[in-house]
Design an enzyme around this catalytic site. Structure first.
Site, PDB file in Angstrom:
ATOM      1  N   ASP A 178      34.842  48.954  31.821  1.00  0.00           N
ATOM      2  CA  ASP A 178      34.129  48.228  32.854  1.00  0.00           C
ATOM      3  C   ASP A 178      33.258  47.169  32.149  1.00  0.00           C
ATOM      4  OD1 ASP A 178      33.139  47.332  35.253  1.00  0.00           O
ATOM      5  OD2 ASP A 178      32.665  49.309  36.038  1.00  0.00           O
ATOM      6  N   GLU A 181      27.362  47.061  43.805  1.00  0.00           N
ATOM      7  CA  GLU A 181      26.876  47.995  42.789  1.00  0.00           C
ATOM      8  C   GLU A 181      25.412  47.763  42.403  1.00  0.00           C
ATOM      9  OE1 GLU A 181      28.858  47.192  39.064  1.00  0.00           O
ATOM     10  OE2 GLU A 181      29.811  45.449  39.942  1.00  0.00           O
TER      11      GLU A 181
HETATM   12  C1  BGC Z   1      32.300  47.053  38.461  1.00  0.00           C
HETATM   13  C2  BGC Z   1      33.798  47.181  38.589  1.00  0.00           C
HETATM   14  C3  BGC Z   1      34.447  45.821  38.646  1.00  0.00           C
HETATM   15  C4  BGC Z   1      34.008  45.032  37.437  1.00  0.00           C
HETATM   16  C5  BGC Z   1      34.616  43.662  37.353  1.00  0.00           C
HETATM   17  C6  BGC Z   1      31.905  46.097  37.359  1.00  0.00           C
HETATM   18  O1  BGC Z   1      30.542  45.868  37.299  1.00  0.00           O
HETATM   19  O2  BGC Z   1      31.741  48.321  38.231  1.00  0.00           O
HETATM   20  O3  BGC Z   1      34.139  47.928  39.725  1.00  0.00           O
HETATM   21  O4  BGC Z   1      35.833  45.949  38.715  1.00  0.00           O
HETATM   22  O5  BGC Z   1      32.597  44.898  37.439  1.00  0.00           O
HETATM   23  O6  BGC Z   1      34.031  42.793  38.238  1.00  0.00           O
END
Ligand code: BGC
Length: 584
Positions: free
Chosen positions: A274, A461
């Protein structure tokens, strides 16, 4: 001879041949993913043999899909200009449709798809997402999120299908098959990613990237089964999670990544890190644990490539580990047919946001709605009521109804191209007077019914966690939204509440006070679908994908009310959902 095996065999031979010819720098390049801007110069795409490019949000040269394709075609040409001409893979967070592209079809977030419980529909939605994603220049999506969330405080509950492991398994299969189709070589397919491996939704207190203190048995029983299903159905990649598992960061968890996922489950695709997974979780420990490709973004690029090289030269990382990582990356590039056909297909552009796609999204909206209360059969509403008042900013704002990961990472509070709102849907269907009282200040005491739309503003997030560092959200409705409901209830107007939210909220009192209450989750671009159900063109079908909390107290503990504390009883159990009696 089985042609599939044969193809697989030929691919492995081609990889063997490439691996013998590749330099260490070329291998490290393959293991690197960068953004198409900022992280490195364009020149270095070829110079550093970059294996993959990620797009999240941010500048593209123009707004049309043709321009997007041209951008990624250009980057692909740079990759193909290298000594071995290894094509790149292009990844994007298309998590509910190609949600980074304005004008694409945006489906309900996975929590709503979970409420439909309809695997066929999830598969269709993923097929459409694959086509619209390819049409904008990508061959890889970071979806589906197959977390099994235990705590509504987690700001990513909506990205996952359900708190039920079994339902998540069923819909994971549908999603993987939908995205990848029968052949990854088809330009109508994209490589899917099962994420975030593992324990993302089961952290203590629902903290994004927090500590998951579950015993191995529980992880095996509750969290791993959807991954097994994803792997059995050929998922092309798996993304490591930000959380730690009993103190060990998942990115550096060799037992789970190498022994369980790659070993016991026989996953032969790519484990991708990630965001900045290398610098955040132990650098070369991450590679040694089994992560094959690193999102080396936001300033991580040089330190990652240099650190990895040093690690290999100093024998901290065995060469076999590097070869395994590169083999997995090349394998997926062969499976995607990129060596023969590296560019996006421009004929797909015509399919972005077309009506037949939107019809499927609208069906998903209708089937995702969960009716929690319907006193005196107030629903369905008659289309010819003489006056309907519609309340709340969520009633007429496509951004608000779509949640995070829509146009922007954290979502948008604006309308966007191609979407319809609930208010527009109501206006299309009802024949009487419709008034819009955005903040309940109009007090239309003469209305036959008030449709009050309340909910959460978009988040993704970290930002969406409740009680965490930012603490911007709450488990209940905002005061303003409570007032919208109360104003009309207290005037004695029949009140239908529609809740737009990424999770079940504590609304006990407002469910009690209103005449009807609908959980609509985050429906995406086809808000019109909600109106079709309110007015009886279709009945309710949705079933709760999460048990519904009765009080904030229920969330004081480590986990949600569902598995862990037998004394906590939800207001409505998992699977609850009313329907109305159809009237002619
Ligand atoms: C998230 C992922 C995402 C990635 C790319 C991360 O911060 O946890 O779910 O796919 O970013 O954008």
């Amino acid at each position: 001879m089985n042609p599939e095996t044969d193809t697989g065999h030929i691919i492995e031979q081609k990889i063997d041949s490439l691996l013998t010819r590749m330099t260490l720098d070329e291998k490290i390049g393959q293991m690197t993913q960068v953004r198409h801007f900022d992280d490195i110069s364009e020149e270095d795409i070829a110079g550093k043999f970059i294996g993959s490019v990620i797009h999240t949000q941010g500048p593209l040269p123009g707004n049309t899909a043709k321009e997007w394709q041209a951008k990624f075609r250009h980057l692909q040409e740079l990759a193909l200009s290298t000594r071995l001409g290894i094509p790149m893979i292009f990844g994007v967070d298309a998590v509910h449709g190609q949600n980074t592209f304005e004008g694409a079809t945006i489906f309900p977030h996975n929590i709503g798809m979970g409420a439909t419980g309809n695997a066929e529909l999830v598969e269709k939605a993923a097929r459409i997402t694959a086509v619209e994603t390819q049409a904008t220049g990508f061959n890889w999506v970071f979806s589906p999120c197959i977390a099994v969330p235990y705590n509504e405080k987690w700001g990513r509950v909506y990205e996952a299908f359900s708190e039920s492991t079994e339902l998540t398994e069923t819909l994971t299969k549908a999603s993987v098959i939908g995205h990848q189709g029968t052949s990854l070589k088809s330009k109508r397919s994209v490589m899917a990613t099962a994420k975030h491996f593992v324990g993302d939704g089961a952290t203590d207190f629902g903290v994004e990237g927090g500590e998951t203190s579950l015993e191995a048995d529980d992880v095996a029983k509750r969290l791993l089964p959807p991954y097994r299903v994803a792997v059995e159905n050929g998922v092309g990649s798996v993304m490591a999670s930000f959380n730690a598992m009993l103190g060990v960061p998942m990115h550096a968890h060799k037992t789970l990544i190498t022994h369980i996922l790659k070993g016991a489950m026989q996953f032969d695709g790519i484990v991708v890190s990630d965001w900045k997974g290398y610098s955040r979780f132990g650098e070369n420990d991450v590679i040694n644990a089994g992560v094959d490709m690193i999102m080396a973004v936001e300033g991580d690029f040089d330190m990652y490539q240099e650190g990895l090289k040093r690690g290999i030269e100093q024998r901290e990382i065995p060469v076999e580990r590097i070869n395994d990582a590169v083999r997995r990356i090349l394998r997926q590039k062969f499976r995607l047919g990129l060596f023969e056909n590296p560019f996006p297909d421009s004929t797909l552009i015509a399919e972005i946001g077309i009506q037949s796609h939107r019809d499927v999204a609208r069906q998903a909206v209708r089937e995702s709605l969960v009716l929690l209360k319907n006193q005196n059969n107030i629903l369905p509403l008659q289309k010819d009521l003489s006056k309907i008042v519609v309340v709340g900013e969520h009633a007429n704002n496509a951004g608000l109804q779509s949640g995070g990961w829509t146009i922007n990472w954290q979502g948008t509070t604006e309308n966007y191209d191609g979407a319809t709102t609930l208010l527009q849907g109501i206006k299309n269907l009802a024949t009487g007077q419709i008034v819009y009282d955005v903040d309940a200040s109009g007090k239309h005491g003469d209305a036959d019914v008030a449709i009050v739309v309340v909910g959460e503003t978009p988040y993704a997030e970290s930002f969406g966690d409740i009680g965490g560092e930012m603490d911007l959200y709450q488990l209940t409705l905002t005061e303003a939204h409570q007032k919208y409901i109360n104003t009309y209830v207290e005037m004695g107007i029949k009140t239908v509440v529609v809740l737009i939210s990424g999770r079940a909220l504590v609304t006990t009192e407002h469910i009690e006070r209103s005449d009807a209450f609908v959980a609509a989750w985050l429906p995406g671009s086809e808000g019109h679908g909600i109106a079709e159900v309110l007015f009886g063109d279709y009945n309710f079908k949705g079933r709760l994908p999460h048990s519904w909390p009765k009080s904030e107290e229920d969330y004081k503990g480590k986990y949600g009310p569902n598995f862990w504390d037998d004394t906590v009883r939800p207001l409505f159990p998992l699977g609850f959902g009313l329907t109305y009696r159809m009237i002619n």
